[in-house]
Design a protein around this motif. Structure first.
Motif, PDB file in Angstrom:
ATOM      1  N   UNK A 128       0.831  -1.209   0.000  1.00  0.00           N
ATOM      2  CA  UNK A 128       0.000   0.000   0.000  1.00  0.00           C
ATOM      3  C   UNK A 128       0.863   1.256   0.000  1.00  0.00           C
ATOM      4  N   UNK A 129       1.829   1.332   0.913  1.00  0.00           N
ATOM      5  CA  UNK A 129       2.666   2.531   1.006  1.00  0.00           C
ATOM      6  C   UNK A 129       3.492   2.724  -0.261  1.00  0.00           C
ATOM      7  N   UNK A 130       3.949   1.619  -0.841  1.00  0.00           N
ATOM      8  CA  UNK A 130       4.751   1.712  -2.059  1.00  0.00           C
ATOM      9  C   UNK A 130       3.947   2.333  -3.195  1.00  0.00           C
ATOM     10  N   UNK A 131       2.712   1.852  -3.372  1.00  0.00           N
ATOM     11  CA  UNK A 131       1.897   2.331  -4.497  1.00  0.00           C
ATOM     12  C   UNK A 131       1.355   3.735  -4.198  1.00  0.00           C
ATOM     13  N   UNK A 132       0.921   3.968  -2.955  1.00  0.00           N
ATOM     14  CA  UNK A 132       0.362   5.282  -2.610  1.00  0.00           C
ATOM     15  C   UNK A 132       1.423   6.369  -2.634  1.00  0.00           C
ATOM     16  N   UNK A 133       2.676   5.981  -2.442  1.00  0.00           N
ATOM     17  CA  UNK A 133       3.752   6.961  -2.375  1.00  0.00           C
ATOM     18  C   UNK A 133       4.357   7.312  -3.711  1.00  0.00           C
ATOM     19  N   UNK A 134       3.882   6.683  -4.770  1.00  0.00           N
ATOM     20  CA  UNK A 134       4.434   6.946  -6.092  1.00  0.00           C
ATOM     21  C   UNK A 134       4.092   8.332  -6.587  1.00  0.00           C
ATOM     22  N   UNK A 135       5.032   8.983  -7.237  1.00  0.00           N
ATOM     23  CA  UNK A 135       4.689  10.259  -7.861  1.00  0.00           C
ATOM     24  C   UNK A 135       4.106  10.000  -9.249  1.00  0.00           C
ATOM     25  N   UNK A 136       4.595   8.975  -9.930  1.00  0.00           N
ATOM     26  CA  UNK A 136       4.049   8.659 -11.252  1.00  0.00           C
ATOM     27  C   UNK A 136       3.264   7.360 -11.212  1.00  0.00           C
ATOM     28  N   UNK A 137       2.112   7.357 -11.844  1.00  0.00           N
ATOM     29  CA  UNK A 137       1.335   6.133 -11.943  1.00  0.00           C
ATOM     30  C   UNK A 137       0.579   5.782 -10.676  1.00  0.00           C
ATOM     31  N   UNK A 138       0.467   6.745  -9.760  1.00  0.00           N
ATOM     32  CA  UNK A 138      -0.335   6.477  -8.564  1.00  0.00           C
ATOM     33  C   UNK A 138      -1.805   6.485  -8.960  1.00  0.00           C
ATOM     34  N   UNK A 139      -2.569   5.458  -8.578  1.00  0.00           N
ATOM     35  CA  UNK A 139      -4.000   5.494  -8.864  1.00  0.00           C
ATOM     36  C   UNK A 139      -4.628   6.729  -8.201  1.00  0.00           C
ATOM     37  N   UNK A 140      -5.588   7.374  -8.870  1.00  0.00           N
ATOM     38  CA  UNK A 140      -6.186   8.594  -8.321  1.00  0.00           C
ATOM     39  C   UNK A 140      -6.858   8.381  -6.958  1.00  0.00           C
ATOM     40  N   UNK A 141      -7.284   7.172  -6.712  1.00  0.00           N
ATOM     41  CA  UNK A 141      -7.921   6.894  -5.419  1.00  0.00           C
ATOM     42  C   UNK A 141      -7.282   5.624  -4.856  1.00  0.00           C
ATOM     43  N   UNK A 142      -6.638   5.766  -3.704  1.00  0.00           N
ATOM     44  CA  UNK A 142      -5.944   4.641  -3.066  1.00  0.00           C
ATOM     45  C   UNK A 142      -6.549   4.427  -1.671  1.00  0.00           C
ATOM     46  N   UNK A 143      -7.039   3.209  -1.455  1.00  0.00           N
ATOM     47  CA  UNK A 143      -7.757   2.895  -0.216  1.00  0.00           C
ATOM     48  C   UNK A 143      -7.053   1.749   0.503  1.00  0.00           C
ATOM     49  N   UNK A 144      -6.819   1.931   1.789  1.00  0.00           N
ATOM     50  CA  UNK A 144      -6.252   0.860   2.596  1.00  0.00           C
ATOM     51  C   UNK A 144      -7.274   0.340   3.585  1.00  0.00           C
ATOM     52  N   UNK A 145      -6.996  -0.794   4.142  1.00  0.00           N
ATOM     53  CA  UNK A 145      -7.796  -1.347   5.235  1.00  0.00           C
ATOM     54  C   UNK A 145      -6.933  -1.314   6.494  1.00  0.00           C
ATOM     55  N   UNK A 146      -7.571  -1.258   7.634  1.00  0.00           N
ATOM     56  CA  UNK A 146      -6.825  -1.337   8.878  1.00  0.00           C
ATOM     57  C   UNK A 146      -7.556  -2.266   9.826  1.00  0.00           C
ATOM     58  N   UNK A 147      -6.898  -3.308  10.209  1.00  0.00           N
ATOM     59  CA  UNK A 147      -7.436  -4.222  11.217  1.00  0.00           C
ATOM     60  C   UNK A 147      -6.863  -3.787  12.545  1.00  0.00           C
ATOM     61  N   UNK A 148      -7.729  -3.331  13.425  1.00  0.00           N
ATOM     62  CA  UNK A 148      -7.251  -2.806  14.705  1.00  0.00           C
ATOM     63  C   UNK A 148      -7.980  -3.509  15.837  1.00  0.00           C
ATOM     64  N   UNK A 149      -7.331  -3.557  16.993  1.00  0.00           N
ATOM     65  CA  UNK A 149      -8.033  -4.054  18.174  1.00  0.00           C
ATOM     66  C   UNK A 149      -8.269  -2.931  19.181  1.00  0.00           C
ATOM     67  N   UNK A 150      -7.541  -1.819  19.068  1.00  0.00           N
ATOM     68  CA  UNK A 150      -7.691  -0.712  20.029  1.00  0.00           C
ATOM     69  C   UNK A 150      -7.650   0.626  19.296  1.00  0.00           C
ATOM     70  N   UNK A 151      -8.334   1.622  19.828  1.00  0.00           N
ATOM     71  CA  UNK A 151      -8.281   2.989  19.287  1.00  0.00           C
ATOM     72  C   UNK A 151      -8.384   2.986  17.768  1.00  0.00           C
ATOM     73  N   UNK A 152      -9.454   2.354  17.286  1.00  0.00           N
ATOM     74  CA  UNK A 152      -9.574   2.051  15.859  1.00  0.00           C
ATOM     75  C   UNK A 152      -9.429   3.305  14.987  1.00  0.00           C
ATOM     76  N   UNK A 153     -10.134   4.373  15.351  1.00  0.00           N
ATOM     77  CA  UNK A 153     -10.164   5.541  14.463  1.00  0.00           C
ATOM     78  C   UNK A 153      -8.868   6.336  14.525  1.00  0.00           C
ATOM     79  N   UNK A 154      -8.363   6.541  15.745  1.00  0.00           N
ATOM     80  CA  UNK A 154      -7.095   7.274  15.896  1.00  0.00           C
ATOM     81  C   UNK A 154      -5.987   6.554  15.133  1.00  0.00           C
ATOM     82  N   UNK A 155      -5.953   5.252  15.266  1.00  0.00           N
ATOM     83  CA  UNK A 155      -4.910   4.498  14.565  1.00  0.00           C
ATOM     84  C   UNK A 155      -5.094   4.541  13.060  1.00  0.00           C
ATOM     85  N   UNK A 156      -6.355   4.580  12.605  1.00  0.00           N
ATOM     86  CA  UNK A 156      -6.606   4.680  11.164  1.00  0.00           C
ATOM     87  C   UNK A 156      -6.079   6.000  10.627  1.00  0.00           C
ATOM     88  N   UNK A 157      -6.297   7.074  11.384  1.00  0.00           N
ATOM     89  CA  UNK A 157      -5.817   8.384  10.921  1.00  0.00           C
ATOM     90  C   UNK A 157      -4.293   8.412  10.838  1.00  0.00           C
TER      91      UNK A 157
END
Ligand code: C5P
Length: 224
Positions: A128-157
């Motif tokens: 995810x970080x590799x593709x989202x961090x590209x300057x060229x060829x980055x998809x216009x919309x990049x979505x990740x998932x986060x599996x969390x057990x604690x502080x779900x939203x803070x950790x997502x941010x």
């Protein structure tokens, strides 16, 4: 709402766990079933997209109308993702192993009565970080998932900032929720622009979560 809101779009989805080989018969893995990622791929195809699903080893069927590329390890997954680009929308739902054995032993490690050498682990590439961090060829919309057990939203941010993606779909995978491997999911949709735009959805079947995510991302793409 148009019936095929993703017509003409290429959507790339990763799904499932990875298997990181120890020797020819053993591997490191995790409990991901691939259900949520596969459901997202199926929903994107239903919405009219051309879909490439890069999947780790799973026991569930291929979704209809989707090109499936099967891989085992994180490094294979990254290579398959790169080969599938460009895409209009990339959704990284795979549970990629964070570490792999530093070397794969060519022969099966024998049980000979002595303690085997400790496994040396090295970090896998972050796809995810590799593709989202590209300057060229980055998809216009990049979505990740986060599996969390604690502080779900803070950790997502924090994860959005660290990975450079546009959205995170955060889900609580505490054991009592039964999300990992289960058929239902409670998700929080978190945007890069911060706390004002956190949506918490009710507990839904993974198929319904997928349909709603796809509808949401189709709107965002159309607005770009
Ligand atoms: O850091 P964490 O593993 O919680 O991040 C989860 C997100 O990052 C998911 O979208 C997952 O698919 C992606 N990821 C990845 N490559 C990795 C680790 C995670 O693409 N090596």
């Amino acid at each position: 709402i148009p019936k095929k809101p993703l017509a003409g779009r290429h959507v790339l989805v990763t799904s499932g766990p990875t298997h990181e080989p120890i020797d020819p018969v053993r591997y490191l893995a995790n409990r991901s079933s691939g259900r949520q990622g596969h459901a997202v791929a199926a929903a994107a195809a239903e919405a009219g997209a051309r879909v490439t699903l890069v999947s780790g080893p799973v026991a569930i069927p291929d979704p209809a109308g989707v090109t499936v590329v099967r891989v085992e390890s994180a490094r294979e997954m990254l290579a398959a993702v790169e080969a599938a680009l460009p895409a209009d929308l990339a959704i990284f739902a795979a549970a990629v192993g964070d570490w792999r054995p530093a070397e794969m032993r060519a022969g099966k490690i024998k049980k000979d009565g002595s303690t085997p050498a400790p496994l040396q682990l090295v970090e896998n590439p972050d796809i995810l970080a590799t593709i989202a961090g590209r300057s060229e060829g980055r998809p216009p919309l990049v979505v990740g998932f986060a599996a969390e057990t604690d502080d779900v939203i803070v950790n997502a941010q924090k994860k959005i900032a660290r990975k450079g993606c546009d959205w995170i779909v955060a889900n609580d995978v505490s054991a009592e929720g039964g999300v990992m491997g289960g058929t239902e999911n409670t998700v929080h949709l978190v945007a890069r622009d911060g706390g004002s735009s956190v949506e918490t959805w009710p507990k839904l079947g993974k198929e319904e979560v997928a349909r709603r995510l796809v509808a949401r991302f189709a709107e965002l793409l159309a607005a770009k």
